[in-house]
Design a protein around this motif. Sequence first.
Motif, short mmCIF file in Angstrom:
data_model
loop_
_atom_site.label_atom_id
_atom_site.label_comp_id
_atom_site.label_asym_id
_atom_site.label_seq_id
_atom_site.Cartn_x
_atom_site.Cartn_y
_atom_site.Cartn_z
N SER A 193 28.90 -7.44 8.20
CA SER A 193 28.57 -8.17 6.65
C SER A 193 27.30 -7.92 6.14
N SER A 194 26.44 -7.38 6.75
CA SER A 194 25.06 -6.92 6.03
C SER A 194 24.90 -5.38 5.74
N GLU A 195 24.70 -4.96 4.42
CA GLU A 195 24.13 -3.84 4.14
C GLU A 195 23.07 -3.25 4.70
N LEU A 196 21.90 -4.10 5.45
CA LEU A 196 20.87 -3.70 5.81
C LEU A 196 20.92 -3.47 7.20
N LEU A 197 21.95 -4.15 8.19
CA LEU A 197 22.09 -3.88 9.27
C LEU A 197 23.00 -3.09 9.81
N ARG A 198 24.04 -2.46 8.86
CA ARG A 198 25.05 -1.62 9.37
C ARG A 198 24.26 -0.29 9.37
N PRO A 199 23.36 0.01 8.47
CA PRO A 199 22.62 1.39 8.76
C PRO A 199 21.84 1.54 9.92
#
Length: 250
Positions: free
Chosen positions: A119-125
């Motif tokens: 759910s996080s655009e920061l955690l996925r990468p």
Amino acid sequence: MLVADAVSQRPCRFRAAANDRSGPNLPGLFSQQPLETFGRGETVYRDGDPATHVFKIVAGIVRIARILSDGSRVITGFLYPGEIFGLSPDEHCLGDAEAVGSVKLRRLNRKRFQQAVDSSELLRPQFVDWLCREMAGAQARMVLLARRNAEERVCDLLLTLTRRAGDESGPATMIEIPMSRVDMADYLGLTIETVSRTMTSLINRGVIRSIARYRFDICKPALLRRLADRGDEDDDLNGIAHGRPAMRPH
């Protein structure tokens, strides 16, 4: 989901980088979880146990081991403070996770971890970045076990410990080696006798000096680096990654 699709056939672990101090990061997901303590040799989980949690090491070292069909043991990795481990591609744990010495860790429900990453655009990468580092580290370990001799393998492990114990100013000149000679042998694909002979040789040549049961001075760091025969392409691989051991040279 991203986590379920990306996890390889090894337990994954992650380590925070210096440039991840601001904003959400994977290790930060564990900050509110209670602290658990494990004594030397205690088990965090066993091979085949339900993979219901993901773990972050706060202090100490955890080993991941597999028991082969002939009863022999292979240590596929050592995990260090700051690293996250316990993810698997299915619902079962891969390998036995055991405390090398006294270990402190936090655990997070696996579904909560997956949901946070998905759910996080920061955690996925960040997850993808750590997974790529894991794969690169595994490749370096395969080269180590396939192409390096006994002395180079032992020195490579010692170099990794100096970097782990160091700081921004550089590697440490004093390290602790809490793992036993048996652990080192099962990790490096060597016999116990070979590991002991190699350590004794390094001490006799003044490369390292024993100052306590588990503590060693690195007296000649430049020589240690040369003996490890590490190429420049390996210098930025900061972890000891999981991998398969090669044949045991004697």
